[in-house]
Design a protein around this motif. Structure first.
Motif, PDB file in Angstrom:
ATOM      1  N   ARG A 268       0.851  -1.276   0.033  1.00  0.00           N
ATOM      2  CA  ARG A 268      -0.059   0.045  -0.081  1.00  0.00           C
ATOM      3  C   ARG A 268       0.845   1.138  -0.068  1.00  0.00           C
ATOM      4  O   ARG A 268       0.503   2.154  -0.778  1.00  0.00           O
ATOM      5  CB  ARG A 268      -0.945  -0.052   1.053  1.00  0.00           C
ATOM      6  N   ALA A 269       2.090   1.230   0.799  1.00  0.00           N
ATOM      7  CA  ALA A 269       2.806   2.564   0.930  1.00  0.00           C
ATOM      8  C   ALA A 269       3.608   2.712  -0.424  1.00  0.00           C
ATOM      9  O   ALA A 269       3.480   3.659  -0.707  1.00  0.00           O
ATOM     10  CB  ALA A 269       3.743   2.233   1.980  1.00  0.00           C
ATOM     11  N   SER A 270       3.875   1.562  -0.958  1.00  0.00           N
ATOM     12  CA  SER A 270       4.669   1.610  -2.263  1.00  0.00           C
ATOM     13  C   SER A 270       3.834   2.092  -3.346  1.00  0.00           C
ATOM     14  O   SER A 270       4.118   3.129  -4.098  1.00  0.00           O
ATOM     15  CB  SER A 270       5.435   0.323  -2.770  1.00  0.00           C
ATOM     16  N   LEU A 271       2.774   1.575  -3.601  1.00  0.00           N
ATOM     17  CA  LEU A 271       1.784   2.212  -4.536  1.00  0.00           C
ATOM     18  C   LEU A 271       1.376   3.491  -4.428  1.00  0.00           C
ATOM     19  O   LEU A 271       1.179   4.166  -5.343  1.00  0.00           O
ATOM     20  CB  LEU A 271       0.448   1.283  -4.685  1.00  0.00           C
ATOM     21  N   ALA A 272       1.326   3.814  -2.913  1.00  0.00           N
ATOM     22  CA  ALA A 272       0.964   5.459  -2.769  1.00  0.00           C
ATOM     23  C   ALA A 272       2.044   6.332  -3.315  1.00  0.00           C
ATOM     24  O   ALA A 272       1.765   7.597  -3.562  1.00  0.00           O
ATOM     25  CB  ALA A 272       0.509   5.434  -1.420  1.00  0.00           C
ATOM     26  N   ALA A 273       3.316   5.753  -3.158  1.00  0.00           N
ATOM     27  CA  ALA A 273       4.301   6.421  -3.621  1.00  0.00           C
ATOM     28  C   ALA A 273       4.699   6.410  -4.888  1.00  0.00           C
ATOM     29  O   ALA A 273       5.927   6.963  -5.496  1.00  0.00           O
ATOM     30  CB  ALA A 273       5.714   6.129  -2.392  1.00  0.00           C
ATOM     31  N   GLY A 274       4.075   5.575  -5.694  1.00  0.00           N
ATOM     32  CA  GLY A 274       4.289   5.327  -7.278  1.00  0.00           C
ATOM     33  C   GLY A 274       4.997   4.463  -7.587  1.00  0.00           C
ATOM     34  O   GLY A 274       5.520   4.196  -8.521  1.00  0.00           O
ATOM     35  N   PHE A 275       5.346   3.458  -6.599  1.00  0.00           N
ATOM     36  CA  PHE A 275       6.188   2.366  -7.008  1.00  0.00           C
ATOM     37  C   PHE A 275       5.600   0.887  -7.124  1.00  0.00           C
ATOM     38  O   PHE A 275       4.754   0.659  -6.175  1.00  0.00           O
ATOM     39  CB  PHE A 275       7.472   2.038  -5.929  1.00  0.00           C
ATOM     40  N   ALA A 296       0.043  -3.640 -10.156  1.00  0.00           N
ATOM     41  CA  ALA A 296      -0.470  -2.392 -10.248  1.00  0.00           C
ATOM     42  C   ALA A 296      -1.638  -2.007  -9.106  1.00  0.00           C
ATOM     43  O   ALA A 296      -1.909  -0.963  -8.997  1.00  0.00           O
ATOM     44  CB  ALA A 296      -1.441  -2.002 -11.655  1.00  0.00           C
ATOM     45  N   GLN A 297      -2.153  -2.950  -8.540  1.00  0.00           N
ATOM     46  CA  GLN A 297      -3.140  -2.802  -7.426  1.00  0.00           C
ATOM     47  C   GLN A 297      -2.753  -3.801  -6.363  1.00  0.00           C
ATOM     48  O   GLN A 297      -2.380  -4.959  -6.601  1.00  0.00           O
ATOM     49  CB  GLN A 297      -4.405  -2.940  -8.005  1.00  0.00           C
ATOM     50  N   LEU A 298      -3.515  -3.773  -5.255  1.00  0.00           N
ATOM     51  CA  LEU A 298      -3.601  -4.638  -3.968  1.00  0.00           C
ATOM     52  C   LEU A 298      -3.822  -5.911  -4.339  1.00  0.00           C
ATOM     53  O   LEU A 298      -3.390  -6.902  -3.742  1.00  0.00           O
ATOM     54  CB  LEU A 298      -4.499  -4.085  -2.869  1.00  0.00           C
ATOM     55  N   SER A 299      -4.908  -6.223  -5.289  1.00  0.00           N
ATOM     56  CA  SER A 299      -5.266  -7.411  -5.547  1.00  0.00           C
ATOM     57  C   SER A 299      -4.071  -8.473  -6.420  1.00  0.00           C
ATOM     58  O   SER A 299      -4.163  -9.542  -6.524  1.00  0.00           O
ATOM     59  CB  SER A 299      -6.466  -7.677  -6.552  1.00  0.00           C
TER      60      SER A 299
END
Length: 382
Positions: A268-275, A296-299
């Motif tokens: 979650r933290a990496s996706l929010a930061a663009g990684f 690309a997503q948590l799933s």
């Protein structure tokens, strides 16, 4: 009225708590997981301190909306082999099936193979056999099985794993043995058609034994927390990355409870930061967990359905995590014949690092292949 929310990671060395106050402020708190001189359970002690409730006083459940927790209680019990003493009941002729398993040789050139320690302490063969199409080839000897259950119970066993050939589909014999075991007084009865209702005796049996071995330890911990948080919605993180009600939290789904929460948080933290491509490295005081994510997503979280943790095979959906039984709190020591390092050596009051050995090591001349002998300095080994 707005209420408190708590998110807790109960590790082997430290317990971390993040709380959302009714006014929207976020607080963080950290305690030693084991500190019997101050409190019985770190998670409860942390909630008390944040709510400013004195030790011994009842926690006001009406002020708490939810408590969500990940715990390594089962993970560490498995790694340290400190689960419940378990007896395995299996179809006659298959007493060694789980030890023999699939005869995999992942390191085919090793001359000395060290097999992992079995989780069950006793095996009882059951006189019964149901064929692959449901035909009863050997009827279940009920009275003999009852005597075997009573004998194991007198020996001190309170946890039983029941695994019969084709029991995943034809359940009548497993159901009868489970009924007998519960009537005798077994506090934990894990039945293969309930725990892992799929074909393949070995993987079904391994998963059932894991459940019987860990569920009592886990249940005691969960019940203790639930008792202190009367009326509070209590949820636990499962190995697959999802939350479940405390009453449905089972041993086989708890192996990676703590690490799974770390993976979900890291993603979650990496996706929010663009990684969208990361390697997770989670080093605690007692174990280290490594994971991978590329999506690309948590799933898109990576999961495994047949896996091995601490030398134990099991079949249950869980995050794809590699756990090593050594963390920042592991301590190096000499046991008289070799150097050892790992979770058994951790102590909450020691610093989270490997202590240096005072003095030096020397090898006796002419004794090739021996472990080095310690020459203790003034402080000896630490």
């Amino acid at each position: 009225m707005e209420k408190w929310q708590f998110w807790i990671d109960r590790g082997g060395t430290f317990t971390d708590i993040v709380a959302l106050r009714p006014d929207g402020r976020i607080l963080a708190h950290k305690l030693l997981s084991e500190n019997p001189g101050r409190y019985r359970d770190a998670a409860i002690a942390g909630i008390r301190e944040l709510l400013e409730v004195s030790p011994g006083a009842t926690i006001p459940g009406e002020r708490i909306e939810v408590v969500k927790m990940g715990t390594t209680v089962a993970t560490n019990a498995l790694l340290e082999r400190k689960g419940e003493r378990t007896v395995l009941f299996i179809t006659r002729g298959f007493r060694d099936a789980l030890r023999i398993a699939y005869q995999n040789r992942p390191r085919i050139f090793d001359r000395h193979i060290v097999l992992p320690e079995l989780l069950y302490a006793k095996v009882v063969e059951v006189e019964e056999r149901i064929g692959a199409r449901g035909e009863v080839l050997v009827p279940l000897e009920v009275e003999r099985t009852r005597r075997d259950l009573e004998s194991a119970y007198r020996e001190g066993y309170r946890s039983a794993a029941i695994v019969l050939m084709h029991g995943y589909r034809y359940r009548q014999h497993e159901q009868k043995i489970a009924e007998l075991a519960r009537a005798i007084g077994y506090s934990q009865v894990s039945v293969s058609h309930e725990v892992s209702p799929l074909m393949k005796l070995v993987s079904r049996g391994d998963t059932t034994v894991v459940d019987a071995y860990l569920s009592p330890i886990l249940r005691r911990y969960v019940d203790g927390v639930a008792e202190e948080l009367s009326g509070v919605h209590l949820m636990f993180m499962q190995s697959n990355g999802g939350l479940t009600d405390a009453r449905r939290f089972a041993g086989k789904d708890s192996i990676l409870s703590g690490p799974a929460g770390g993976v979900v948080g890291a993603v979650r933290a990496s996706l929010a930061a663009g990684f969208d491509k990361i390697i997770g490295f989670d080093m605690g005081g007692t174990s280290t967990d490594v994971s991978h994510f590329a999506g690309a997503q948590l799933s898109d979280l990576e999961r495994a359905f047949e896996t091995q943790v601490a030398g134990v095979r099991m079949r249950a959906p869980m995050m794809s995590i590699h756990t090593v039984a050594a963390g920042g709190g592991s301590i190096l020591h000499f046991d008289g014949s070799r150097y050892r390092v790992g979770m058994q050596d951790r102590a909450p009051r020691r610093r989270s690092r490997v202590r240096k050995i005072r003095g030096s090591c020397r090898r006796d001349p002419g004794r090739h292949g021996r472990h080095p002998r310690p020459r203790a300095g003034r402080g000896g080994l630490h």
